[in-house]
Structures are given as structure tokens and as C-alpha cells.
Design an enzyme around this catalytic site. Structure first.
Site, PDB file in Angstrom:
ATOM      1  N   ARG A 134     -21.871  -1.650   3.094  1.00  0.00           N
ATOM      2  CA  ARG A 134     -21.298  -2.969   3.414  1.00  0.00           C
ATOM      3  C   ARG A 134     -21.587  -3.355   4.869  1.00  0.00           C
ATOM      4  O   ARG A 134     -21.508  -2.533   5.772  1.00  0.00           O
ATOM      5  CB  ARG A 134     -19.785  -2.917   3.177  1.00  0.00           C
ATOM      6  CG  ARG A 134     -19.098  -4.217   3.539  1.00  0.00           C
ATOM      7  CD  ARG A 134     -17.822  -4.374   2.822  1.00  0.00           C
ATOM      8  NE  ARG A 134     -16.801  -3.399   3.207  1.00  0.00           N
ATOM      9  CZ  ARG A 134     -15.568  -3.439   2.727  1.00  0.00           C
ATOM     10  NH1 ARG A 134     -15.219  -4.352   1.845  1.00  0.00           N
ATOM     11  NH2 ARG A 134     -14.698  -2.537   3.110  1.00  0.00           N
ATOM     12  N   ARG A 140      -9.932   7.642   4.045  1.00  0.00           N
ATOM     13  CA  ARG A 140      -9.170   6.535   3.435  1.00  0.00           C
ATOM     14  C   ARG A 140      -8.827   6.856   1.981  1.00  0.00           C
ATOM     15  O   ARG A 140      -7.770   6.477   1.492  1.00  0.00           O
ATOM     16  CB  ARG A 140      -9.963   5.222   3.516  1.00  0.00           C
ATOM     17  CG  ARG A 140     -10.078   4.717   4.937  1.00  0.00           C
ATOM     18  CD  ARG A 140     -11.002   3.521   5.013  1.00  0.00           C
ATOM     19  NE  ARG A 140     -10.397   2.318   4.459  1.00  0.00           N
ATOM     20  CZ  ARG A 140     -11.060   1.178   4.270  1.00  0.00           C
ATOM     21  NH1 ARG A 140     -12.335   1.094   4.549  1.00  0.00           N
ATOM     22  NH2 ARG A 140     -10.449   0.127   3.782  1.00  0.00           N
ATOM     23  N   ARG A 150       0.824  -1.209   0.000  1.00  0.00           N
ATOM     24  CA  ARG A 150       0.000   0.000   0.000  1.00  0.00           C
ATOM     25  C   ARG A 150       0.854   1.253   0.000  1.00  0.00           C
ATOM     26  O   ARG A 150       0.319   2.357  -0.050  1.00  0.00           O
ATOM     27  CB  ARG A 150      -0.864  -0.011   1.238  1.00  0.00           C
ATOM     28  CG  ARG A 150      -2.311  -0.427   0.919  1.00  0.00           C
ATOM     29  CD  ARG A 150      -3.089  -0.221   2.145  1.00  0.00           C
ATOM     30  NE  ARG A 150      -4.496  -0.124   2.089  1.00  0.00           N
ATOM     31  CZ  ARG A 150      -5.340  -1.128   2.244  1.00  0.00           C
ATOM     32  NH1 ARG A 150      -4.913  -2.358   2.281  1.00  0.00           N
ATOM     33  NH2 ARG A 150      -6.620  -0.898   2.328  1.00  0.00           N
ATOM     34  N   ARG A 173     -18.350  -1.978   9.553  1.00  0.00           N
ATOM     35  CA  ARG A 173     -16.967  -1.724   9.979  1.00  0.00           C
ATOM     36  C   ARG A 173     -16.813  -0.236  10.275  1.00  0.00           C
ATOM     37  O   ARG A 173     -17.297   0.599   9.515  1.00  0.00           O
ATOM     38  CB  ARG A 173     -15.998  -2.118   8.860  1.00  0.00           C
ATOM     39  CG  ARG A 173     -15.468  -3.524   8.987  1.00  0.00           C
ATOM     40  CD  ARG A 173     -14.796  -3.987   7.714  1.00  0.00           C
ATOM     41  NE  ARG A 173     -13.708  -3.122   7.265  1.00  0.00           N
ATOM     42  CZ  ARG A 173     -12.944  -3.381   6.201  1.00  0.00           C
ATOM     43  NH1 ARG A 173     -13.135  -4.476   5.499  1.00  0.00           N
ATOM     44  NH2 ARG A 173     -11.992  -2.561   5.837  1.00  0.00           N
TER      45      ARG A 173
END
Ligand code: AMP
Length: 201
Positions: free
Chosen positions: A112, A156, A77, A145
Site C-alpha cells: 500500500r 498489529r 477496536r 505508512r
């Protein structure tokens, strides 16, 4: 998302799925030192330090089941994480870039839901559980989450732009001169459509 596509590819090619995100989440659930270090960073959408994650990855990749290949999901990453692969003689043959516009990412992540015990993923709109907020197999509660909440997803995306995006050039340039394939595909569409796009290439 990349995790869903990674699972499809790992089944297709019969190789282990090395997801650093899953490994960190397992460490959090197990309450290990690694989990303690990672928890607050992950909740805020910040990357775990390169040093910590490189150790975890090298340890995992040197296990027997990775001898004939593996698929990384969420690693590297950062540029230093990519360079750590070279330093540890871990060779990458194929890089897949899945391109998804920011708005689609925010919409997908905010819908999600996860079953913590198994890691099974659902989506309120695209892949709903049989019963609202309950896992299909165990009937246990699904959660969102912390890092899928829209504010955190925006953070993010910023982290992605500053730390991960440079890897696109890094690997693209490598693919011009070395024995590395670089595949770019659109990630817009149903999971099955995106899998087909990747497998067709
Ligand atoms: P993921 O499940 O891949 O989206 O990862 C969730 C979170 O785990 C990220 O936002 C980071 O906080 C952490 N993480 C996962 N992989 C890495 C990595 N290679 N380097 C640093 N942090 C990571």
C-alpha cells in the site's frame, strides 16, 4: 481493506464515514495534542488509549451530519470501546466482519502507498498509480505508512488478536438476542468483488 469498503458503503447509503484511523492521521498532520499522543503509538501499531479515542468518537458522532446514520471504520477496536457506545446511547444496527487471512493482509499492506495530502490509497500490485510512487491527481510523492511495514503489520495482527478479536463474540452474541445484524464476508478478492459480496447480503 476496510477503509476502501467503508467508502463504497458510505457513498451507497449517503452517510458519513467515521474512520478513527483517518481522524488520528489528520490530527498528526495538523500537529494537535491528540496527534502528538497518537503518533508514536500508531507508528508501532499499538492502539491509542480507549479514553482518548472514546472522547474523539463521541464528539464526532454528536455532530449534525451523523443524525441519520453513519459508518464506523476501525471503531470499536476493544471491548471497552464497544461498551462506551452503550454508555453514550450510540446504537449500532449492523456489524460487518471482513475475513482476510494473515498472509493476504501482510501482502496487501506492504504494497500500500498513500498520498498524505488527500489520503488517496494505491497498491503497487493491485491498484498502481499511473506513474511509480506519484499521486495521479497532484503528481506528489506517495509514501508507505510506517505502520504498513511488514514487521509492524505482524505486531498489529497480534494487537488485533488480543484486543479486537473478542469483539466478534461480543457482537455475534448480541445479534442473537438484540436488534443487531451481523454480516460476515470474505475479504479475499478485488475491492469491487468484496463490495459486491457485502452489498448482495
Ligand atoms: P486504521 O487506519 O484503522 O488501520 O488505524 C491505524 C492506527 O490508528 C491503529 O493501528 C491504531 O494505532 C490507531 N487507531 C485507529 N482506530 C483506533 C481505535 N478505535 N482505538 C485505538 N486506536 C486506534
Amino acid at each position: 481493506g476496510k477503509g476502501t469498503q467503508a467508502e463504497v458503503l458510505c457513498q451507497e447509503f449517503n452517510i458519513p464515514h467515521i474512520s478513527t484511523g483517518n481522524m488520528l492521521r489528520e490530527a498528526i498532520t495538523a500537529g494537535t495534542e491528540l496527534g502528538k499522543k497518537a503518533k508514536s503509538l500508531m507508528d508501532e501499531g499499538i492502539l491509542v488509549s480507549d479514553e482518548v479515542i472514546v472522547d474523539v468518537v463521541v464528539e464526532r458522532i454528536t455532530q449534525k451530519d451523523c443524525e441519520s446514520g453513519f459508518l464506523f471504520d476501525g471503531y470499536p477496536r476493544t471491548i471497552p470501546q464497544a461498551k462506551a457506545l452503550d454508555n453514550n446511547s450510540i446504537e449500532i444496527n449492523l456489524v460487518i466482519e471482513i475475513d482476510v487471512p494473515d498472509e493476504v493482509i501482510i501482502n496487501r499492506m506492504s504494497g500500500r502507498r498513500v498520498h498524505v495530502g488527500s489520503g488517496r490509497n494505491y497498491h503497487v500490485q493491485f491498484n498502481p498509480p499511473k506513474e511509480d510512487d506519484k499521486d495521479d491527481l497532484t503528481g506528489e510523492a506517495l509514501i508507505q505508512r510506517e505502520d504498513d511495514k511488514p514487521e509492524t503489520v505482524r505486531d498489529r495482527l497480534e494487537v488485533y488478536r488480543s484486543q479486537t478479536l473478542p469483539l466478534i463474540n461480543f457482537y455475534f452474541e448480541r445479534a442473537q438476542k438484540e436488534d443487531l445484524d451481523y454480516l460476515k464476508t470474505s475479504g479475499v478478492g478485488s475491492p469491487a468483488e468484496v463490495s459486491q459480496l457485502i452489498l448482495d447480503k
